[in-house]
Structures are given as C-alpha cells and as structure tokens.
Design a protein around this motif. Sequence first.
Motif, PDB file in Angstrom:
ATOM      1  N   VAL A  77       0.818  -1.212   0.000  1.00 46.09           N
ATOM      2  CA  VAL A  77       0.000   0.000   0.000  1.00 46.09           C
ATOM      3  C   VAL A  77       0.854   1.265   0.000  1.00 46.09           C
ATOM      4  N   PHE A  78       2.036   1.203   0.651  1.00 46.02           N
ATOM      5  CA  PHE A  78       2.909   2.382   0.664  1.00 46.02           C
ATOM      6  C   PHE A  78       3.528   2.611  -0.715  1.00 46.02           C
ATOM      7  N   GLY A  79       3.848   1.510  -1.398  1.00 42.69           N
ATOM      8  CA  GLY A  79       4.322   1.643  -2.771  1.00 42.69           C
ATOM      9  C   GLY A  79       3.246   2.221  -3.671  1.00 42.69           C
ATOM     10  N   ALA A  80       1.986   1.829  -3.446  1.00 41.73           N
ATOM     11  CA  ALA A  80       0.865   2.353  -4.230  1.00 41.73           C
ATOM     12  C   ALA A  80       0.709   3.853  -4.020  1.00 41.73           C
ATOM     13  N   ILE A  81       0.835   4.286  -2.765  1.00 40.45           N
ATOM     14  CA  ILE A  81       0.729   5.716  -2.468  1.00 40.45           C
ATOM     15  C   ILE A  81       1.882   6.479  -3.117  1.00 40.45           C
ATOM     16  N   GLY A  82       3.095   5.910  -3.044  1.00 38.11           N
ATOM     17  CA  GLY A  82       4.256   6.562  -3.660  1.00 38.11           C
ATOM     18  C   GLY A  82       4.095   6.710  -5.158  1.00 38.11           C
ATOM     19  N   LEU A  83       3.566   5.670  -5.809  1.00 33.24           N
ATOM     20  CA  LEU A  83       3.344   5.731  -7.256  1.00 33.24           C
ATOM     21  C   LEU A  83       2.304   6.792  -7.596  1.00 33.24           C
ATOM     22  N   SER A  84       1.257   6.872  -6.785  1.00 34.65           N
ATOM     23  CA  SER A  84       0.216   7.869  -7.013  1.00 34.65           C
ATOM     24  C   SER A  84       0.765   9.284  -6.877  1.00 34.65           C
ATOM     25  N   VAL A  85       1.574   9.501  -5.860  1.00 34.42           N
ATOM     26  CA  VAL A  85       2.170  10.830  -5.647  1.00 34.42           C
ATOM     27  C   VAL A  85       3.076  11.206  -6.818  1.00 34.42           C
TER      28      VAL A  85
END
Length: 445
Positions: free
Chosen positions: A234-242
């Motif tokens: 989920v943290f990787g997903a947030i980083g990709l979104s940012v």
Amino acid sequence: MNKFELILEEKISPIAQKISGQRHLRAIRDSFATIMTFLIIGSVFMIIANFPINGWEELQVKLFGEGFPQLIMTPVRVTFDFMSIYIAGAIAYNLSKRYNIDAFTVALLSIASFVLLIPFDAKIEIDGVSHVVPKVLQIGAWVGAKGLIVAIIVGIVVTEIFNLFIKKDIRIKMPPSVPEAVSKAFSALIPGFVIITLMLIVRFIFAATSYGSLLEMIYSLVAMPAQAFIGNNVFGAIGLSVASTLFWFLGINATSTLNGVIRPFWMQLQEQNMTAIQAGLTPPNILTEQFYDLIYMGGIGATLAVCIFLTLRSKSKQYKEIGKISVIPGMFNINEPVMFGLPIVLNPFAFIPLLVAPVVLIIINYYVMYFGIVPKPNGIYLPWTTPPIIQGYLITGSIKGALLQLFDMFVVMGIWFPFIKLMDKKQYELELQEDDEDDDFDFTL
C-alpha cells in the motif's frame, strides 16, 4: 508567475520531460501499450468463461459440451500466457525503430534470445513422485508474466548489440543488385550470430549455478522483492500515485511511463489472481493495475467529480463551460480538457486535492478489499476508457465494486469541493468585475 511556479517550469519540468522521453523507457511504454490489445482480447474471453453468475460454467457445459470451458479459455492462454515473448519482440522492435535499424529482424532475434534463456525441462508430479520432462516449453511460467523482467532486459540488450554492429559497420554487405530482403538477411548474420552465441553462453553459465537459469536468478533477487515492496504494497501504491500526480501537475502525461516501469510486477499479480479464480479460489492480490483504474475516475486526481461540479454547480460562466466540455471525456477517464482548461496544471491551489484525493481512495479501497468487504480485482484487463461504475463491476466481478466506485465519487467530491468552490467564487467575482467595466464603457453617440 510566482517563485514556486518558476522553479517548477525552469528546473523540474525539463528534467521530467527528459525522463519521460528517454528512448528505453519509451520503448517499454510503447511495447506494453501494443500488447494491451492482446490482453484486452484475452480478458473478454476470460469474462465469458467466468461471468459472475451462479451456475454459469454448468450452463456452458450444458449448452456446448464438456470441453467448452477449456476451449473458451484458449484465447486467454495465447494472450496472457505468452506475454513475455510478445514483450521481448515488441521492445526490440520499438527501440530498433528509434535507431532506424532493421526492426523486424531485431525483434525476431530478441524473441529467439529470450527463448534460448528459458529452461526446457518441466517438473510434474505423478502419484506424489516428481518427474522431470525434458524438451518442454511450458505455457505460462517463464513465457508468461513471470519472465517479463528478463524479456525487457533481453529486448533492450539485443537491440543495443545489433545497433552497435550496424554503427561500426560490422556486417556482410551485398551488391546493390541483390534484393533488399536478401541483403538485410546477410547484413544481420554477423550481429545475429554474436547475439545468439552470447545468449547461449549466458544459458550455459547459469545452468551451472544453483539458480539453474538467468530467469530464476532475476526473479528471486529482483522481481519478487520489487513486487512485494512496489507492486503489492500500500505504501508503494501511495508513492506511485504521488509521483504520477507530480508529473501531471507539471503538465507531463508521464503516467504511462511510470506504469511501464511497474507494469511487469502488476502483470504477475494479475496473472496470480486470474489463476486463482480459474481454480475457484479467492484472488490473493489487491494492487493490480486495475486497482488503480478504480481509483482514477476521470483520470489522474479522480477529476470526474470536478467536471460534474463545474457543470452542475459552478457560478462562473467560464468554469461552467469548461465543465460541459470536460464531463463527457471525463466519463471515459480522459481529463486533459479540465487539467489544462481550468487549469489544474501548475495551479498551486488545485495541487492539494489533486494529490490527496487518489491517496485517500487508495487507502479506502485497499482496506475494504483487504478485509473482504469488496472482492479483489479478478485479473482481467479493461480498456482504461471504460466508464466508472461499469468498471468497478467488471474489475471485481461484483456489484460491490460498482458501489465502491460510487462511494469513492462522493469522497472525492468532498475533497475537491472546498477548493473548487473557492476557485469558482474568485472566477465569478472576476467575471462580474469585467462585466461592470464593460458597462462603464457602454455609451451611444
């Protein structure tokens, strides 16, 4: 232009554009875009085979016979289960086109090189005893999503070696009277022989190691950790979104470039989900590419909510017109009209909801799927232009997915509302001021 915008335009934007235009990244991006056609076709047959209705498989057998469920899955096999071979050829082809060399020949060399690196032994179990079957190239496995990382590397390496030989003019030259096809074939002999020989040496070296092959080593040391940290975290997903939001805020559509880098990991996760569904099991992974499709309703920043607000509630004439122009494309996840028309690009005030909205949706959607409230993505590929709500139903195979997207829409509206309302208010006041000034100069002779 304030200092912040000046830094973005003069310092950050050129770097972002340079990264986006880098030839290898563009070749990877273009290649995945190319094979997406195959994957969407395969997904259609996947939906037909596993339509979310109780008793669907039994109905197929009753109407078309015992072998029909396997027959209808054949297009899925020849699309999804061979994607690494397609990618090896497509990357070599696209990169070769940029070097202006014989793209078709290089693509074939890349496919041959990739297959040459694959172990030809299959392990099967019979009555609990493991047997090794030689001279077998398994459908799926390394030629499927599992081999994507090596397929990308091979596509690039083969093209670079071939291009080096052509640049150095190390090739067999034929007289001008020889037909072009024959001349190209002889021209490719030396670089082709060297490439195949090098791949054979690599195969021989890794066969002597505990890994057994280059593919197994790359998968063990690189693909699995990256998949766990970036692709299924989920943290990787947030980083990709940012990261995607930052690019878009600068006016650079780099989403496809970023997706091109992460897509190999997504595809493995999607393949696992698809395999689980075919076996009647619950899909194990949440963060597939289609998970992000659920998030970006209307495009990056989930801007369909903005288009709807501008169309229905805006007081500003300009904003209302932008909403009318943007809402139909937004329903098909195309948001350039609102991004550049409002604008949202390089608008510091709009940056906050543009960044926050998808992050909030990622957290909500991840955990409702994690706790089993909504089914996880089923592994099918849909065109990214599939309208929200319909998209949610097809990706999850459940009405709950459609309801989740509807709920997400209200969440996004709540995040965007105060910012858009204030922007609309200022624009409306500016329009009133301009109307008053026009009235002051309205006189007749």
